[in-house]
Enzyme design. Sequence first.
Site, PDB file in Angstrom:
ATOM      1  N   TYR B 137       0.831  -1.203   0.000  1.00  0.00           N
ATOM      2  CA  TYR B 137       0.000   0.000   0.000  1.00  0.00           C
ATOM      3  C   TYR B 137       0.863   1.249   0.000  1.00  0.00           C
ATOM      4  O   TYR B 137       0.837   2.050  -0.914  1.00  0.00           O
ATOM      5  CB  TYR B 137      -0.899   0.051   1.253  1.00  0.00           C
ATOM      6  N   SER B 138       1.627   1.421   1.119  1.00  0.00           N
ATOM      7  CA  SER B 138       2.346   2.674   1.338  1.00  0.00           C
ATOM      8  C   SER B 138       3.402   2.928   0.272  1.00  0.00           C
ATOM      9  O   SER B 138       4.042   1.999  -0.233  1.00  0.00           O
ATOM     10  CB  SER B 138       3.036   2.639   2.696  1.00  0.00           C
ATOM     11  N   GLU B 253      -7.202  -6.158   9.106  1.00  0.00           N
ATOM     12  CA  GLU B 253      -5.944  -5.963   9.829  1.00  0.00           C
ATOM     13  C   GLU B 253      -6.239  -5.495  11.256  1.00  0.00           C
ATOM     14  O   GLU B 253      -5.687  -6.025  12.213  1.00  0.00           O
ATOM     15  CB  GLU B 253      -5.080  -4.926   9.120  1.00  0.00           C
ATOM     16  N   SER B 385      -2.594   5.331  11.577  1.00  0.00           N
ATOM     17  CA  SER B 385      -1.939   5.794  12.802  1.00  0.00           C
ATOM     18  C   SER B 385      -2.965   6.124  13.885  1.00  0.00           C
ATOM     19  O   SER B 385      -4.172   6.192  13.614  1.00  0.00           O
ATOM     20  CB  SER B 385      -1.096   7.037  12.515  1.00  0.00           C
TER      21      SER B 385
HETATM   22  C1  LIG Z   1       6.218  -1.794  11.371  1.00  0.00           C
HETATM   23  C2  LIG Z   1       5.485  -1.249  10.213  1.00  0.00           C
HETATM   24  C3  LIG Z   1       4.957  -2.119   9.276  1.00  0.00           C
HETATM   25  C4  LIG Z   1       4.308  -1.648   8.149  1.00  0.00           C
HETATM   26  N1  LIG Z   1       3.869  -2.539   7.228  1.00  0.00           N
HETATM   27  C5  LIG Z   1       3.315  -2.080   6.077  1.00  0.00           C
HETATM   28  C6  LIG Z   1       2.967  -2.983   5.054  1.00  0.00           C
HETATM   29  O1  LIG Z   1       3.130  -4.185   5.190  1.00  0.00           O
HETATM   30  N2  LIG Z   1       2.450  -2.501   3.922  1.00  0.00           N
HETATM   31  C7  LIG Z   1       2.256  -1.167   3.719  1.00  0.00           C
HETATM   32  O2  LIG Z   1       1.761  -0.809   2.667  1.00  0.00           O
HETATM   33  N3  LIG Z   1       2.592  -0.275   4.677  1.00  0.00           N
HETATM   34  C8  LIG Z   1       3.132  -0.702   5.850  1.00  0.00           C
HETATM   35  N4  LIG Z   1       3.493   0.195   6.818  1.00  0.00           N
HETATM   36  C9  LIG Z   1       3.338   1.608   6.547  1.00  0.00           C
HETATM   37  C10 LIG Z   1       2.299   2.303   7.348  1.00  0.00           C
HETATM   38  O3  LIG Z   1       1.022   1.948   6.900  1.00  0.00           O
HETATM   39  C11 LIG Z   1       2.565   3.794   7.247  1.00  0.00           C
HETATM   40  O4  LIG Z   1       3.762   4.052   7.942  1.00  0.00           O
HETATM   41  C12 LIG Z   1       1.438   4.603   7.822  1.00  0.00           C
HETATM   42  O5  LIG Z   1       0.322   4.557   6.973  1.00  0.00           O
HETATM   43  C13 LIG Z   1       1.835   6.066   8.048  1.00  0.00           C
HETATM   44  O6  LIG Z   1       2.342   6.648   6.888  1.00  0.00           O
HETATM   45  P1  LIG Z   1       3.732   7.450   6.915  1.00  0.00           P
HETATM   46  O7  LIG Z   1       4.729   6.571   7.534  1.00  0.00           O
HETATM   47  O8  LIG Z   1       3.957   7.959   5.577  1.00  0.00           O
HETATM   48  O9  LIG Z   1       3.463   8.652   7.920  1.00  0.00           O
HETATM   49  P2  LIG Z   1       2.715  10.030   7.576  1.00  0.00           P
HETATM   50  O10 LIG Z   1       1.415   9.736   6.954  1.00  0.00           O
HETATM   51  O11 LIG Z   1       3.635  10.932   6.881  1.00  0.00           O
HETATM   52  O12 LIG Z   1       2.418  10.546   9.043  1.00  0.00           O
HETATM   53  C14 LIG Z   1       3.317  11.362   9.807  1.00  0.00           C
HETATM   54  C15 LIG Z   1       2.577  11.859  11.057  1.00  0.00           C
HETATM   55  O13 LIG Z   1       1.489  12.703  10.650  1.00  0.00           O
HETATM   56  C16 LIG Z   1       0.274  12.263  11.205  1.00  0.00           C
HETATM   57  N5  LIG Z   1      -0.806  12.527  10.268  1.00  0.00           N
HETATM   58  C17 LIG Z   1      -0.863  12.230   8.959  1.00  0.00           C
HETATM   59  N6  LIG Z   1      -2.039  12.605   8.429  1.00  0.00           N
HETATM   60  C18 LIG Z   1      -2.769  13.150   9.445  1.00  0.00           C
HETATM   61  C19 LIG Z   1      -4.074  13.717   9.546  1.00  0.00           C
HETATM   62  N7  LIG Z   1      -4.909  13.780   8.499  1.00  0.00           N
HETATM   63  N8  LIG Z   1      -4.480  14.168  10.744  1.00  0.00           N
HETATM   64  C20 LIG Z   1      -3.663  14.106  11.829  1.00  0.00           C
HETATM   65  N9  LIG Z   1      -2.420  13.590  11.790  1.00  0.00           N
HETATM   66  C21 LIG Z   1      -1.981  13.113  10.600  1.00  0.00           C
HETATM   67  C22 LIG Z   1       0.485  10.773  11.429  1.00  0.00           C
HETATM   68  O14 LIG Z   1      -0.396  10.245  12.418  1.00  0.00           O
HETATM   69  C23 LIG Z   1       1.935  10.728  11.854  1.00  0.00           C
HETATM   70  O15 LIG Z   1       2.004  11.018  13.224  1.00  0.00           O
HETATM   71  C24 LIG Z   1       4.138  -0.256   7.958  1.00  0.00           C
HETATM   72  C25 LIG Z   1       4.638   0.628   8.911  1.00  0.00           C
HETATM   73  C26 LIG Z   1       5.305   0.146  10.025  1.00  0.00           C
HETATM   74  C27 LIG Z   1       5.839   1.135  11.026  1.00  0.00           C
END
Ligand SMILES: Cc1cc2nc3c(=O)[nH]c(=O)nc-3n(C[C@H](O)[C@H](O)[C@H](O)COP(=O)(O)OP(=O)(O)OC[C@H]3O[C@@H](n4cnc5c(N)ncnc54)[C@H](O)[C@@H]3O)c2cc1C
Lengths: 378, 407
Positions: B137-138, B253, B385
């Site tokens: 996804y991400s 999930e 998150s």
């Molecule tokens: C251990 C682990 C396993 C993972 N496994 C997978 C996987 O298998 N497949 C996959 O596709 N992804 C996976 N992920 C990714 C995960 O889904 C993303 O990290 C998550 O969606 C957050 O995106 P980002 O890291 O880009 O953070 P960002 O979206 O950039 O967020 C940064 C900060 O901003 C906050 N934020 C963002 N938008 C808003 C809003 N609208 N309102 C308030 N606050 C906000 C967030 O809560 C966070 O605190 C994994 C992540 C981890 C840590």
Amino acid sequence: MAALTEEQSMIRDQAQNWTSSESPVKKFRDMRDGNVEAAFLPETWQSMIEMGWTGIIVPEAYGGSDLGYLTFGLILEETGRNLTASPLFASALVGASAFTIAGNEEQKQGWLPRIVDGSTIATLALEEGPRHGPEQVALKAEKSGNGYTLNGSKTFVMEGMAATALIVPARTSGKPGDQTGITLFIVPADTGGVSRHRLQTVDSRGFANIDFANVEVPAENILGEVDAGYGPLTQLLDRARAGMGAEMLGTANQAFDMTLEYLKTRKQFGQIIGGFQALGHRAAQLFTKKELVRSCVEAALTAIDEDADNTQELASLSKAKAGEFMHQMSNELIQMHGGIGMTDEFDAGLYLKRARVLENAFGNQAYHRDRYARILGF
Amino acid sequence: MADSNADLDAFRAEARTWLEDNFPASLKDKGLAPWGARQEGVHVDDDARAWQASLGAKGWGTPTWPAEYGGGGLTNQQARVLQEEMARIGASNPIPAVAIMGVTMVGPTILDYGTKEQKQRHIPPICRGEIAWCIGYSEPNSGSDLASLSTRAEDKGDYWLINGQKVWTSGANAADWCGALVRTDTSKPKREGISFMMVSMKQSGVTTRPIQLISGSSPFCETFFNDARAEKNDLLGPLNEGWSVGKRLLQHERASQTGGRGSGSGPAPKPIHEIAKTYVGTDEQGRLADLDLRGRIVEQVMAAAAHTLTTRRIAAEAKGNVQVSAAQSIMKNSATIVGQLHAELMIEIMGNQGLGWEGEGFSKSEIDATRAWLGGKAQSIYGGSYEIQNNIISKNILGLPETTQKG
Ligand SMILES: Cc1cc2nc3c(=O)[nH]c(=O)nc-3n(C[C@H](O)[C@H](O)[C@H](O)COP(=O)(O)OP(=O)(O)OC[C@H]3O[C@@H](n4cnc5c(N)ncnc54)[C@H](O)[C@@H]3O)c2cc1C
């Protein structure tokens, strides 16, 4: 919400309808403004008796319906929502429980039907200091003739002005702090030597300090065993705590609903304020807590109904968690309403004040966290 | 479906007999260690292989999935009985672990959205623990704002051509297949041009590069699609409706993370307050000697109790069927608070002993606690998150307007 039986759903609906039409917060406000000494309205109490609410936990043999504590909780949730003032909790839950737990056959027959028909208003007169301390009982009971003579004072007695029968834990041996040496007495409120002093509390409910000066109590008014009252008292308190958890949940839920409604209607900066994430997230977190608390409240009441081994643990969990949520919720109720939340004309203040009184009764959050840890052994 | 007590007792007897006949004594109380979480170089011995094969053949690694696709066909109540019986003899179910995201997420979504042919092709190998799945996804610029994703899938007539980059793909280097969200129409608003595609990881157009986490482990990767291909019939759900499919997968999930479903693990861990007593000691009243710490531990223990009671209440209200619902946002955040608080307290309880990384001077359980503390930080980030869950609750459950919040 627990899966309810048909009868329970009926009672909940009845309680919802009755409180919203016959006993809305406005009733309570009028009573407060009228400075009513008993701190409830006779017609409110009469309706409750007629609806059978005073017999919910009383066995059928003594005139009750024996529907249990979870069912009682459904009613208390609704009265809590509307801040309905009445002796229902003090008499029909706490008072009645004292007799079902510790009463002998004669005492049950003598008192329970009168609690059910409302001719007796019973209450527990326990506390002697500013903080909850069931083993701190000092009020002296000395043997005299066939009975006992009571000397000492009780504070913050719920419905203390209206009560006609007092359940009085007194010290027959040992010293304050000892669990053994406490005995439970039934003292009719009009007994010679009993004097009551009305307390005007922040929540405008009916509390009193009560002095006992050479009060003679005959032996047949001893509830349970001499010196061994602490066990049944603990059982009684856990029923009170679990029931109060339900009332607190209702009070806090109403505060939540009022707040959510405001978040959806009040506009600033050209938008509905609930769209500000700072508020929306707090509402989401409060909602999460609200759901967690309901589980604790229902589990504690169910444990009593099922006579479960972990009743003490769950009663403390429920009282502490409900206290924590209600405390935070009542603060947010004021904050998220802004200036209007500070006005007496608006109801928020009534909920905040009630919240602190309920939180403190039968042990505050700290008391129950400590107790929970002790029960788990650390 | 409600089973009578007699039916459940009969099933319990059946499960007990079958477990006695099939569970190798050498694996008792070993948990998932014999499978080494599919890490390279871990030798899976004959007993572990045999146990996985018999469990897979019986369908009991995925007990509630339909029998016609290789699942166990059990009711929720029977599955609970099976779990109890497995716990009783110290047996673990390795299938969810070896399938990576196959059992907890992709499988249930294929069962929800797949055609009969897709189910026949993809579900039985998951049930047998033969095929592992990851979730793509991400992307580097699309995390919480997932709908902005830009990995493209072009229709080439008899196949899909995929180009782009995913990130944080858990288990990508070990997975055989990937459930990916890809853009199939760039002309539409962002949510409406996305499709859910099942992409084989075993092809030259797909490369992965492991990312090391703060906990030291490296279970996830950057995943690159360079002219990768997917078959025409590996589109799951309708074209350009991948957003709904993808959201359903996330609900599965959350359900798997909130204690709603378990997979039979090792023996129950020692309660945190017992561990605290061994490190901190007690006073003359039997209380933990550090009263401030004691107060915070009891809050965590009570929060955990409230969480467990709520999980049970939700299950009871759904009459035994744990639903995927909006309520799971509440439970995910509650589980996160309870879990992260636990991990923080464990480190604090252990003092210096909670601050080791590896090597001498620290016990295995101490190192495990430290690593779990670090790894657990992810709980409030993945799967939507903590903040995103609060957005979902305020918008979808409470009905507050979406003004300064998105997602
Ligand atoms: C251990 C682990 C396993 C993972 N496994 C997978 C996987 O298998 N497949 C996959 O596709 N992804 C996976 N992920 C990714 C995960 O889904 C993303 O990290 C998550 O969606 C957050 O995106 P980002 O890291 O880009 O953070 P960002 O979206 O950039 O967020 C940064 C900060 O901003 C906050 N934020 C963002 N938008 C808003 C809003 N609208 N309102 C308030 N606050 C906000 C967030 O809560 C966070 O605190 C994994 C992540 C981890 C840590």
